[in-house]
Write a protein that holds these residues in place. Structure first.
Motif, PDB file in Angstrom:
ATOM      1  N   GLY A 151       0.805  -1.218   0.000  1.00 11.30           N
ATOM      2  CA  GLY A 151       0.000   0.000   0.000  1.00 11.30           C
ATOM      3  C   GLY A 151       0.829   1.255   0.000  1.00 11.30           C
ATOM      4  O   GLY A 151       2.019   1.251  -0.325  1.00 11.30           O
ATOM      5  N   ALA A 152       0.183   2.341   0.377  1.00 16.62           N
ATOM      6  CA  ALA A 152       0.821   3.647   0.494  1.00 16.62           C
ATOM      7  C   ALA A 152       0.295   4.281   1.773  1.00 16.62           C
ATOM      8  O   ALA A 152      -0.869   4.084   2.137  1.00 16.62           O
ATOM      9  CB  ALA A 152       0.476   4.521  -0.706  1.00 16.62           C
ATOM     10  N   SER A 153       1.167   5.025   2.439  1.00 16.56           N
ATOM     11  CA  SER A 153       0.791   5.665   3.704  1.00 16.56           C
ATOM     12  C   SER A 153       1.302   7.095   3.750  1.00 16.56           C
ATOM     13  O   SER A 153       2.301   7.433   3.121  1.00 16.56           O
ATOM     14  CB  SER A 153       1.385   4.902   4.898  1.00 16.56           C
ATOM     15  N   LEU A 154       0.607   7.899   4.521  1.00 18.80           N
ATOM     16  CA  LEU A 154       1.023   9.268   4.808  1.00 18.80           C
ATOM     17  C   LEU A 154       1.047   9.386   6.323  1.00 18.80           C
ATOM     18  O   LEU A 154       0.056   9.027   6.984  1.00 18.80           O
ATOM     19  CB  LEU A 154       0.025  10.245   4.195  1.00 18.80           C
ATOM     20  N   ILE A 155       2.195   9.840   6.872  1.00 18.31           N
ATOM     21  CA  ILE A 155       2.342   9.862   8.329  1.00 18.31           C
ATOM     22  C   ILE A 155       2.869  11.209   8.821  1.00 18.31           C
ATOM     23  O   ILE A 155       3.458  11.968   8.064  1.00 18.31           O
ATOM     24  CB  ILE A 155       3.289   8.748   8.822  1.00 18.31           C
ATOM     25  N   ARG A 186      -2.220  10.825  -4.633  1.00 16.88           N
ATOM     26  CA  ARG A 186      -3.619  11.147  -4.317  1.00 16.88           C
ATOM     27  C   ARG A 186      -3.799  11.355  -2.816  1.00 16.88           C
ATOM     28  O   ARG A 186      -4.471  12.294  -2.378  1.00 16.88           O
ATOM     29  CB  ARG A 186      -4.522  10.017  -4.833  1.00 16.88           C
ATOM     30  N   LEU A 187      -3.194  10.467  -2.010  1.00 18.65           N
ATOM     31  CA  LEU A 187      -3.295  10.602  -0.552  1.00 18.65           C
ATOM     32  C   LEU A 187      -2.695  11.927  -0.085  1.00 18.65           C
ATOM     33  O   LEU A 187      -3.254  12.606   0.775  1.00 18.65           O
ATOM     34  CB  LEU A 187      -2.571   9.442   0.145  1.00 18.65           C
ATOM     35  N   LEU A 188      -1.553  12.290  -0.669  1.00 18.46           N
ATOM     36  CA  LEU A 188      -0.872  13.520  -0.262  1.00 18.46           C
ATOM     37  C   LEU A 188      -1.692  14.757  -0.603  1.00 18.46           C
ATOM     38  O   LEU A 188      -1.909  15.625   0.253  1.00 18.46           O
ATOM     39  CB  LEU A 188       0.512  13.599  -0.925  1.00 18.46           C
ATOM     40  N   VAL A 189      -2.165  14.837  -1.825  1.00 14.03           N
ATOM     41  CA  VAL A 189      -2.944  16.011  -2.247  1.00 14.03           C
ATOM     42  C   VAL A 189      -4.219  16.128  -1.408  1.00 14.03           C
ATOM     43  O   VAL A 189      -4.577  17.216  -0.940  1.00 14.03           O
ATOM     44  CB  VAL A 189      -3.260  15.955  -3.759  1.00 14.03           C
ATOM     45  N   GLN A 190      -4.884  14.988  -1.174  1.00 15.49           N
ATOM     46  CA  GLN A 190      -6.116  15.011  -0.375  1.00 15.49           C
ATOM     47  C   GLN A 190      -5.825  15.421   1.065  1.00 15.49           C
ATOM     48  O   GLN A 190      -6.581  16.199   1.665  1.00 15.49           O
ATOM     49  CB  GLN A 190      -6.802  13.636  -0.401  1.00 15.49           C
ATOM     50  N   GLN A 206      -3.992   6.076   4.593  1.00 14.18           N
ATOM     51  CA  GLN A 206      -3.310   4.999   3.876  1.00 14.18           C
ATOM     52  C   GLN A 206      -4.306   4.231   3.017  1.00 14.18           C
ATOM     53  O   GLN A 206      -5.517   4.306   3.240  1.00 14.18           O
ATOM     54  CB  GLN A 206      -2.556   4.080   4.830  1.00 14.18           C
ATOM     55  N   GLU A 207      -3.758   3.515   2.067  1.00 16.72           N
ATOM     56  CA  GLU A 207      -4.612   2.768   1.141  1.00 16.72           C
ATOM     57  C   GLU A 207      -3.868   1.525   0.668  1.00 16.72           C
ATOM     58  O   GLU A 207      -2.653   1.562   0.458  1.00 16.72           O
ATOM     59  CB  GLU A 207      -4.952   3.661  -0.057  1.00 16.72           C
ATOM     60  N   ARG A 208      -4.599   0.443   0.494  1.00 17.16           N
ATOM     61  CA  ARG A 208      -4.016  -0.818   0.039  1.00 17.16           C
ATOM     62  C   ARG A 208      -3.769  -0.794  -1.472  1.00 17.16           C
ATOM     63  O   ARG A 208      -4.533  -0.181  -2.229  1.00 17.16           O
ATOM     64  CB  ARG A 208      -4.935  -1.993   0.363  1.00 17.16           C
ATOM     65  N   VAL A 209      -2.708  -1.492  -1.891  1.00 15.30           N
ATOM     66  CA  VAL A 209      -2.408  -1.696  -3.311  1.00 15.30           C
ATOM     67  C   VAL A 209      -2.074  -3.178  -3.484  1.00 15.30           C
ATOM     68  O   VAL A 209      -1.254  -3.726  -2.738  1.00 15.30           O
ATOM     69  CB  VAL A 209      -1.203  -0.831  -3.769  1.00 15.30           C
TER      70      VAL A 209
END
Length: 197
Positions: A133-137, A175-179, A151-154
């Motif tokens: 996935g991808a995460s923002l922390i 997408r996670l970062l911009v949101q 975070q979101e699964r891939v």
């Protein structure tokens, strides 16, 4: 309007996503400076968008603390509301974290706490998992250990290489970062509250 300083080490694809988002007059954030720890390809975005940039090469300093102090000095000149580590491949020293936290955030190409560190994509493949996935922390003094913003699964597909899997994770990170920047600017995400949790 949220002011952002973005730190990069490579091509700056997440940075580019933020710059493109901020071309919309309604987007409530602007990148005011772009920094790097080396002569990164992504600094070309600074030139293209007319944004000031700075480089603080790690190799120019005797130790991580001195480098961190010089980096912090550059960042603080811009008075940012938020500092984003976007493909920034160095751990920032505790003094930098203390000065900027919780307004210091990082993207990571894994579903944390799974696969922290510099090789999250490679480690996921080596582990044989079916999804990463991808995460923002929020950055703390651990390695990719701070509070999770989003975070979101891939899915990991049969035959995936490190490059092909990373290519599918990157758009999710962007997408996670911009949101998240949008949600922080609009008050839907409270970083102080997240850091206290």
């Amino acid at each position: 309007m949220l002011s952002l300083v973005v730190l990069i080490s490579g091509g700056g694809s997440n940075l580019r996503a933020l710059l493109e988002a901020s071309e919309d007059a309604e987007f409530p954030a602007r990148v005011v400076a772009i920094g790097a720890d080396r002569d990164a390809d992504g600094l070309a975005w600074a030139e293209e968008y007319g944004i000031p940039s700075f480089t603080v090469p790690f190799s120019s300093f005797d130790n991580r603390e001195e480098w961190g102090d010089a980096l912090l000095e550059q960042i603080l000149q811009w008075g940012p509301d938020l500092v984003i580590l976007s493909g920034f491949m160095r751990l920032v020293p505790p003094r930098v974290v203390a000065a900027l936290s919780p307004r210091l955030i990082n993207t990571h190409p894994a579903y944390l706490p799974e696969f922290p560190g510099a090789h999250g994509v490679r480690d996921a493949l080596a582990a044989g998992v079916t999804e990463t996935g991808a995460s923002l922390i929020v950055v703390d003094n651990g390695v990719d250990a701070g509070p999770i913003i989003s975070q979101e699964r891939v899915a990991v597909l049969p035959g995936d290489t490190e490059a092909s899997l990373h290519d599918r994770i990157k758009p999710v990170e962007r997408r996670l970062l911009v949101q998240a920047v949008l949600d922080i600017a609009n008050g839907y995400i409270d970083l102080k509250e997240l850091a206290r949790a």
